[in-house]
Design an enzyme around this catalytic site. Structure first.
Site, short mmCIF file in Angstrom:
data_model
loop_
_atom_site.label_atom_id
_atom_site.label_comp_id
_atom_site.label_asym_id
_atom_site.label_seq_id
_atom_site.Cartn_x
_atom_site.Cartn_y
_atom_site.Cartn_z
N LYS A 75 0.85 -1.21 0.00
CA LYS A 75 0.00 0.00 0.00
C LYS A 75 0.88 1.25 0.00
O LYS A 75 2.03 1.23 0.47
CB LYS A 75 -0.97 0.04 1.18
CG LYS A 75 -0.37 0.29 2.56
CD LYS A 75 -0.31 1.74 3.00
CE LYS A 75 0.81 1.91 3.99
NZ LYS A 75 1.02 3.01 4.77
N ASP B 81 -2.86 -0.97 10.16
CA ASP B 81 -3.07 -0.94 8.70
C ASP B 81 -3.78 -2.19 8.19
O ASP B 81 -4.12 -2.27 7.00
CB ASP B 81 -1.72 -0.82 7.96
CG ASP B 81 -1.22 0.62 7.92
OD1 ASP B 81 -2.04 1.55 8.14
OD2 ASP B 81 -0.02 0.81 7.66
O1 C5P Z 1 -0.81 -0.78 15.04
P1 C5P Z 1 0.64 -0.94 14.68
O2 C5P Z 1 1.30 -2.06 15.44
O3 C5P Z 1 0.88 -1.02 13.22
O4 C5P Z 1 1.36 0.40 15.16
C1 C5P Z 1 2.77 0.50 15.29
C2 C5P Z 1 3.08 1.73 16.14
O5 C5P Z 1 2.72 2.92 15.42
C3 C5P Z 1 2.29 1.82 17.44
O6 C5P Z 1 2.95 1.16 18.48
C4 C5P Z 1 2.23 3.33 17.67
O7 C5P Z 1 3.44 3.78 18.24
C5 C5P Z 1 2.16 3.89 16.28
N1 C5P Z 1 0.79 4.21 15.81
C6 C5P Z 1 0.10 5.28 16.36
N2 C5P Z 1 -1.15 5.59 15.90
C7 C5P Z 1 -1.72 4.89 14.91
C8 C5P Z 1 -1.02 3.80 14.32
C9 C5P Z 1 0.23 3.49 14.79
O8 C5P Z 1 0.60 5.95 17.28
N3 C5P Z 1 -2.93 5.23 14.46
#
Ligand code: C5P
Length: 287
Positions: free
Chosen positions: A12, A139
């Site tokens: 993506k 995502d």
């Molecule tokens: O959800 P995911 O594991 O992909 O997110 C990785 C990191 O990105 C999270 O630990 C956070 O620090 C940050 N994040 C965030 N807000 C979001 C998505 C991700 O702060 N909407």
């Protein structure tokens, strides 16, 4: 014994990425226009007699244990549906660059959810699969749906958008990696001066205007990159623009930069300019 099943996991890109603020749960409220592209991993799911989930991959440095998002997704699917899976082998043939801002891991997880739904004929809708994906990664819900979409909230509030007009896109990933949590942390201590024109991007998509889309590409993370990395990103963008890109931008938290071209020939020439310095350069199309 059921036959193996292959599911593509598309990369993506973010046509826009805006961070609206930090939430009480530590995540950030986002507004992003997402686009899937033809570069993809292949996920092969094979039911086995031997119980448990086993994962193999062509990228030797990737985790193959319970830390891999593909395994986390399989477990989440099992828990949500209660389906008796017996044993499962997951083969992840990777082509999407890793830690690149192009959702490779999330896309693999989403493909596992879609694939298991087909394999076990559980009949879940894409929306139900996206809901299961929420616990796997921010995502993942978008990656379940793919195409052109607006993602809001943590990334789970999704709205399908008119498809990006057909075009050629050059992806270029420099070799350094960027820590996603660290970049979110940096953004908290910055006063962002600019935000993407998301409303304008939606109008450009509605109008089917590739120029309109390309002129509105914008990602707030470009403004908070450490200087050395920021310079490298700007150099790649400059090269893409000089080679005829209608617009170019960072994807996700990077470091992949992409440029949108009207034609494949121009895109191939632009990629040829970059590939001696940047091995991970690809010409792709929207899907
Ligand atoms: O959800 P995911 O594991 O992909 O997110 C990785 C990191 O990105 C999270 O630990 C956070 O620090 C940050 N994040 C965030 N807000 C979001 C998505 C991700 O702060 N909407």
């Amino acid at each position: 014994m059921t036959a193996p099943l292959t599911e593509p996991a598309y990369a993506k890109l973010n046509l826009t990425l805006d961070v609206l603020g930090k939430r009480e749960d530590g995540f950030h409220d986002l507004r992003m226009v997402m686009q899937s592209v033809s570069l993809h991993d292949d996920i092969v799911l094979t039911p086995t007699e031997e119980p448990g989930i086993r994962l193999t991959t062509n990228f030797s440095f990737l985790p193959t244990d319970g830390k891999n998002l593909a395994i986390i997704a399989a477990n989440a699917f099992q828990q949500a549906t209660g389906v008796e899976m017996g044993g499962l082998r997951i083969r992840v043939d990777k082509h999407i660059p890793v830690c690149a801002g192009t959702a490779g891991g999330s896309s693999d997880a989403a493909a596992v959810l879609r694939g298991l739904n087909r394999l076990y004929q559980t009949g879940l809708t894409p929306e139900q699969l996206a809901k299961i994906g929420e616990s796997v990664g921010s995502d993942v819900p978008y990656c379940v749906l793919g195409g052109t979409a607006l993602a809001e909230g943590r990334g789970e509030r999704l709205k399908r958008l008119p498809a990006l007009p057909d075009c050629a896109i050059v992806l270029c990933k420099p070799s350094f990696s960027v820590s996603t949590p660290e970049l979110f942390h940096r953004i908290d201590s910055f006063k962002l001066r600019c935000h993407p024109d998301t409303a304008g991007m939606l109008k450009a998509l509605e109008a089917g205007s590739l120029q309109g889309v390309a002129h509105r590409l914008y990602n707030v993370f470009e403004d908070v990159l450490p200087p050395q990395q920021g310079n490298a990103i700007r150099e790649i963008r400059q090269s893409l623009i000089e080679s005829g890109a209608l617009g170019a931008c960072l994807s996700g938290t990077g470091p992949t930069v992409f440029g949108i071209f009207e034609g494949e020939e121009e895109a191939k020439k632009a990629a040829a300019q970059l590939s001696p310095a940047y091995r991970e350069t690809h010409v792709v199309r929207p899907v």
